[in-house]
Design an enzyme around this catalytic site. Sequence first.
Site, PDB file in Angstrom:
ATOM      1  N   GLN A 152       6.857 -19.018 -21.527  1.00 28.49           N
ATOM      2  CA  GLN A 152       5.931 -18.819 -22.638  1.00 28.49           C
ATOM      3  C   GLN A 152       4.615 -18.200 -22.168  1.00 28.49           C
ATOM      4  O   GLN A 152       3.538 -18.526 -22.663  1.00 28.49           O
ATOM      5  CB  GLN A 152       5.683 -20.157 -23.353  1.00 28.49           C
ATOM      6  CG  GLN A 152       6.900 -20.743 -24.023  1.00 28.49           C
ATOM      7  CD  GLN A 152       7.446 -19.845 -25.132  1.00 28.49           C
ATOM      8  OE1 GLN A 152       6.709 -19.095 -25.757  1.00 28.49           O
ATOM      9  NE2 GLN A 152       8.746 -19.925 -25.369  1.00 28.49           N
ATOM     10  N   SER A 153       4.696 -17.307 -21.209  1.00 29.98           N
ATOM     11  CA  SER A 153       3.505 -16.683 -20.621  1.00 29.98           C
ATOM     12  C   SER A 153       2.792 -15.768 -21.626  1.00 29.98           C
ATOM     13  O   SER A 153       3.372 -14.806 -22.129  1.00 29.98           O
ATOM     14  CB  SER A 153       3.898 -15.869 -19.384  1.00 29.98           C
ATOM     15  OG  SER A 153       2.842 -15.028 -18.979  1.00 29.98           O
ATOM     16  N   GLY A 154       1.506 -16.078 -21.884  1.00 28.20           N
ATOM     17  CA  GLY A 154       0.707 -15.190 -22.717  1.00 28.20           C
ATOM     18  C   GLY A 154       0.461 -13.855 -22.044  1.00 28.20           C
ATOM     19  O   GLY A 154       0.345 -12.817 -22.707  1.00 28.20           O
ATOM     20  N   CYS A 156       2.603 -12.226 -20.038  1.00 28.19           N
ATOM     21  CA  CYS A 156       3.807 -11.410 -20.213  1.00 28.19           C
ATOM     22  C   CYS A 156       3.918 -10.890 -21.638  1.00 28.19           C
ATOM     23  O   CYS A 156       4.370  -9.759 -21.865  1.00 28.19           O
ATOM     24  CB  CYS A 156       5.051 -12.216 -19.848  1.00 28.19           C
ATOM     25  SG  CYS A 156       5.176 -12.635 -18.092  1.00 28.19           S
ATOM     26  N   TYR A 192       8.762 -11.171 -26.473  1.00 27.93           N
ATOM     27  CA  TYR A 192       9.243 -10.293 -25.395  1.00 27.93           C
ATOM     28  C   TYR A 192      10.390  -9.432 -25.915  1.00 27.93           C
ATOM     29  O   TYR A 192      10.443  -8.220 -25.688  1.00 27.93           O
ATOM     30  CB  TYR A 192       9.782 -11.087 -24.200  1.00 27.93           C
ATOM     31  CG  TYR A 192       8.875 -12.090 -23.552  1.00 27.93           C
ATOM     32  CD1 TYR A 192       7.489 -12.015 -23.673  1.00 27.93           C
ATOM     33  CD2 TYR A 192       9.417 -13.131 -22.790  1.00 27.93           C
ATOM     34  CE1 TYR A 192       6.677 -12.945 -23.058  1.00 27.93           C
ATOM     35  CE2 TYR A 192       8.609 -14.065 -22.168  1.00 27.93           C
ATOM     36  CZ  TYR A 192       7.246 -13.980 -22.317  1.00 27.93           C
ATOM     37  OH  TYR A 192       6.447 -14.907 -21.706  1.00 27.93           O
TER      38      TYR A 192
END
Length: 286
Positions: A152-154, A156, A192
Amino acid sequence: MALMFDLPAADAIYHQQCNINFRTGKSIPKSYQTVNCDKAALRSPGRPEQKEQKDAFEKMDGEFHNLVPYNVPVWAQHLQNIPTCFVKLSNLNTPVHKWNIPGLPDDVQLFIKRDDLTGAELSGNKVRALQILFAEALEEGATHVVTGGGPQSGHCRAVSLICRSLGLKPHIVIDRVEKKEDLVAMGNILLYRMAGSQIYVTPLESYTSLKRRIGRMQHFISDAYKEKCYCIPSGGATGKAVYAFITLFEELLQQGLHERFDDIVLTVGTGGTSLGVAVANSLTGS
């Protein structure tokens, strides 16, 4: 008169003979034509000419998605590895607003820097560093960009969306995942995929190990596509990206940082924001 009973036929004959176009003035029956009339005067009020439309669009678009020279603050000009340009992806400066939250002591005032108002889709202050990194990618002629982070990388998410706005292909290395089948299409993972990112997964790794893996993926992607791939480390933590937050500090100085505030509170992930603010704070003598 007999033709009036066959309306489709009457209509076809009428348009074949007349072909009326009152906007352009072409092929209008003589009884309807304006004699010696300036075509510009026939334009509907408020309807812009093609050049007017182009000028208005360019004014609205401004410098967005274009490379702009980077101007380092005067007090940081002696530093090394200064970026030459950035790609405009945001609306800066962002305001500082008072933040009234319950439980504050009576003698404490809290304010918040509103980097959620940068105008960049779902990226907050991450766009500050990415403006510099994506400029480098464009200067190098990259058509692919690879980065990595948690499911859940902001960071990325921001890279995926910015890639698409610039016409680049995003590649995301997701940490702490054994199989692609384990990824649930929700939250940032959904974004994504909506951005068309090529997704790769890797088991739990340290930050250093993940950084090396992303670097290896850069070479793999370049070889596979026969095109240049630009690598952004997890969180965008690079030497040049630090200048984004040196510039942020200059922005805070213009907003009365030294005169109005005693402390700065930051959240810390990969440390890029805190490093830039700490360096700037030291250089400005605070």
